[in-house]
Design an enzyme around this catalytic site. Structure first.
Site: not given
Length: 246
Positions: A141, A155
């Site tokens: 990501s 995260y």
């Protein structure tokens, strides 16, 4: 060609499964919850003329991951893995608002899960173990770079770990006939945002994206399939950002 896609029943994972079938892969559609979406994706794979196997497994469980890769052998020798399964762990918030169990679970799925799946894939594809080689693509990501402050710092940290694992593993197994790379999506239209209680999140961040919009799962899938393909034959240890310039 047999491809395992973790978290393959929805969003980016589903788009990868469908495009992979169109590009000639038989696909193991991994899921961990409701089987209905995985079955639907499997039907789309079969409609493209390829074999499909929906398979329930929690990627953070060693026993589940072994069973997943053993089952994949039903479709033929493993040639590829896409580590797409991941969780944010909770509704958005500052780091000091999170409980440790949420963070541990996120790291179990997003980091340990990638490790376990990579290990099993290498044991089956590596020429060191009698395999014919193959390719691994980890889904990272752009949060690994931006940090996701005020939302999901834990995260983002897990995805930074995926980037490092990608680079290190790529160096270990390149001589074993395995290419390891990652795709790092930016903001993408999936159900993640609404599930986190932020249905307007993409609209909010679109102003910060140079291309002026969020991406589509199919656009991420195209990058993944390129890295899996012979067209990327000299690409290893790369993290390809697909985020509209943000």
């Amino acid at each position: 060609m047999t491809l395992v896609v973790t978290g393959g029943s929805r969003g980016i994972g589903a788009a990868i499964c469908v495009l992979a079938a169109a590009r000639g892969h038989d696909v193991v559609v991994n899921f961990s919850g409701d089987p209905a979406p995985a079955r639907e994706v499997a039907e789309r794979v079969r409609a493209a003329g390829r074999q499909a196997l929906p398979f329930r497994a929690d990627v953070s469980s060693e026993d589940d991951v072994r069973a997943l890769f053993d089952a994949a052998a039903e479709l033929g020798p493993l040639t590829g893995l896409v580590n797409n399964a991941a969780i944010t762990g909770n509704t958005p918030g500052r780091l000091d608002s999170y409980e440790v169990d949420v963070v541990r679970r996120t790291l179990d799925v997003n980091v340990t899960g990638v490790f376990l799946c990579c290990r099993e894939a290498v044991r089956r594809m590596s020429t060191r173990y009698g395999g014919a080689g193959g390719a691994i693509v980890n889904i990272s990501s752009t949060a690994a770079r931006t940090g996701s402050a005020g939302e999901w710092v834990h995260y983002a940290a897990s995805k930074a770990a995926v980037d490092t694992m990608t680079y290190g593993l790529a160096q270990e197994v390149a001589s074993d006939g395995i290419r390891v790379n990652a795709v790092a999506p930016g903001m993408v239209h999936t159900g993640l945002h609404e599930a986190a209680g932020m249905p307007d999140r993409l609209e909010k961040y679109a102003r910060q994206i140079p291309m002026g919009r969020a991406g589509q799962p199919a656009e991420i899938a195209e990058a993944v399939l390129w890295l899996l393909s012979p067209s990327a034959s000299f690409t290893a240890g790369a993290v390809l950002e697909v985020g509209g310039g943000r």
